[in-house]
Design a protein around this motif. Sequence first.
Motif, short mmCIF file in Angstrom:
data_model
loop_
_atom_site.label_atom_id
_atom_site.label_comp_id
_atom_site.label_asym_id
_atom_site.label_seq_id
_atom_site.Cartn_x
_atom_site.Cartn_y
_atom_site.Cartn_z
N GLY A 180 16.24 -52.02 -17.18
CA GLY A 180 15.39 -51.81 -15.83
C GLY A 180 14.34 -50.70 -16.18
N GLU A 181 14.35 -50.28 -17.73
CA GLU A 181 13.18 -49.34 -17.94
C GLU A 181 12.98 -49.45 -19.44
OE1 GLU A 181 14.06 -45.05 -17.49
OE2 GLU A 181 16.26 -45.51 -17.91
N PHE A 182 11.81 -49.00 -20.01
CA PHE A 182 11.40 -49.05 -21.22
C PHE A 182 12.13 -48.26 -22.18
CE2 PHE A 182 7.58 -51.57 -19.75
CZ PHE A 182 7.95 -52.90 -20.01
N ARG A 183 12.52 -48.43 -23.28
CA ARG A 183 13.00 -47.36 -24.41
C ARG A 183 11.57 -46.96 -25.29
NH1 ARG A 183 13.46 -49.77 -29.27
NH2 ARG A 183 13.79 -51.88 -28.58
N ALA A 184 10.63 -47.43 -24.96
CA ALA A 184 9.32 -46.91 -25.68
C ALA A 184 8.73 -45.56 -25.17
CB ALA A 184 7.94 -47.94 -25.23
N SER A 185 7.99 -44.98 -25.88
CA SER A 185 7.47 -43.71 -25.70
C SER A 185 6.91 -43.66 -24.15
CB SER A 185 6.73 -42.90 -26.80
OG SER A 185 5.58 -43.98 -26.92
N ARG A 186 6.93 -42.44 -23.54
CA ARG A 186 6.62 -42.49 -22.05
C ARG A 186 4.74 -43.03 -22.16
NH1 ARG A 186 6.99 -37.26 -18.68
NH2 ARG A 186 5.31 -38.07 -17.26
N ILE A 187 4.32 -42.38 -23.27
CA ILE A 187 2.69 -42.74 -23.05
C ILE A 187 2.39 -44.19 -23.10
CG2 ILE A 187 2.36 -41.93 -25.44
CD1 ILE A 187 -0.47 -40.86 -24.56
N MET A 188 3.08 -44.74 -24.16
CA MET A 188 2.90 -46.28 -24.51
C MET A 188 3.44 -47.06 -23.15
SD MET A 188 1.56 -46.68 -27.28
CE MET A 188 1.64 -48.23 -27.50
N ALA A 189 4.46 -46.68 -22.54
CA ALA A 189 5.15 -47.30 -21.42
C ALA A 189 4.24 -47.29 -20.33
CB ALA A 189 6.39 -46.65 -21.15
N GLU A 190 3.53 -46.09 -20.26
CA GLU A 190 2.77 -46.12 -18.82
C GLU A 190 1.33 -46.67 -19.13
OE1 GLU A 190 2.18 -41.62 -18.61
OE2 GLU A 190 3.87 -41.65 -17.49
N ARG A 191 0.91 -47.07 -20.51
CA ARG A 191 -0.31 -47.69 -20.59
C ARG A 191 0.06 -49.25 -20.11
NH1 ARG A 191 -2.00 -45.56 -26.48
NH2 ARG A 191 -2.66 -43.42 -25.80
N VAL A 192 1.08 -49.67 -20.57
CA VAL A 192 1.52 -51.11 -20.31
C VAL A 192 1.68 -51.15 -18.71
CG1 VAL A 192 3.48 -52.78 -20.54
CG2 VAL A 192 2.76 -51.56 -22.66
N LEU A 193 2.43 -50.19 -18.28
CA LEU A 193 2.82 -50.28 -16.80
C LEU A 193 1.49 -50.29 -16.02
CD1 LEU A 193 5.78 -48.25 -16.68
CD2 LEU A 193 5.95 -50.50 -16.55
N SER A 194 0.31 -49.72 -16.45
CA SER A 194 -0.81 -49.56 -15.58
C SER A 194 -2.03 -50.41 -15.87
CB SER A 194 -1.19 -47.88 -15.77
OG SER A 194 -1.94 -47.97 -17.16
N HIS A 195 -1.58 -51.38 -17.02
CA HIS A 195 -2.76 -52.27 -17.37
C HIS A 195 -2.66 -53.43 -16.38
CE1 HIS A 195 -5.19 -54.84 -19.77
NE2 HIS A 195 -5.22 -53.86 -20.74
#
Length: 311
Positions: A180-195
């Motif tokens: 239910g959440e990514f294990r990626a770094s926060r900055i990368m996850a946020e880029r994906v989530l906001s794309h």
Amino acid sequence: MSIQDVELVIVGSGPAGYTAAIYAARAGLTPVVIAGSVSAGGALMTTTEVENFPGFIDGVQGPDLMASMQAQAERFGARIVIDDATNLDLAGDTKVIATGRGDVYRSKAVILTMGSAYRKLGVADEDRLTGHGVSWCATCDGFFFREQHIVVVGGGDSAMEEALFLTRFAAKVTVVHRRGEFRASRIMAERVLSHPKISIQWNSEVDSLVGAEKLSAVTLRDTVTGEIRDLAATGLFIAIGHDPRSELVIGQVDTDSDGYVRVDHPSTHTNLRGVFAAGDLVDHTYRQAITAAGTGCAAAQDAQQFLAALD
Ligand code: FAD
């Protein structure tokens, strides 16, 4: 079974191994390439069109490229042995390489180019549809999926990178992640989530693949409810990691925490005298045929200088 003394042994026959063989053979070292028994030619044997290897305006089929590299190495005197290295003794001045057929090669220098393997999902039809919609490398294959719907599987930084890169080509990218959440770094996850082009299927894993000649849909299973559903897509990029094939040398040469062989960059020297390493076996980052070939070239030159200094 035989015991042979040779100048240089190269383990592996991907772009790194064959390029090392071409350079070493042209330097008069008559290298022996232990090519592997089932995967001779390396990772590109499993793909179709390669469009980014320089020199081929219209692209080249992966197996054709590797057959040319092999022929080029043989033309200058490299010996290609279709066999597996099963035991390596690399610590002493004489390196001893034993093969599956029971032959033994002794040499003063060894170049390790065993590559790395992408982790598979382990679902039916994954191998059959590889190169026909299923891929492990956005840099390699993203261009083939212009204006299509692409599914990316994974939740780490590499999956985020692949998804973001693929937005350049795709009409839409869906990231499928089993939690239910990514294990990626926060900055990368946020880029994906906001794309705007990317959507996420949380708590989902790939159950099976749909497609006769080419991928047409990915069947997902909800990891919480068990519900099965089809997601229409013509591209599937699997980004769940890769493992270096370093098991034979772990404990002999220095490796990092992921098992990649450490070299003294920018050279290809390992911690052991006379042992060099190149290609995806040392490379977390670039993992391309041309970069593997480049470091294979460097390894041959390093080995040649090492051997010359012994004379
Ligand atoms: P590999 O090509 O993996 O070769 C490793 C070699 O080691 C193999 O020959 C294997 O047989 C041998 N080996 C392993 N263990 C042993 C052993 N014990 N004894 C003997 N031999 C052994 N890159 C691009 O630049 N463009 C592309 O379009 C592209 N498409 C790709 C498509 C797919 C499906 C895949 C999987 C990869 C693709 N790549 C592409 C990446 C590219 O294939 C790799 O970066 C490159 O092949 C790495 O070369 P290498 O020589 O380091 O290792």
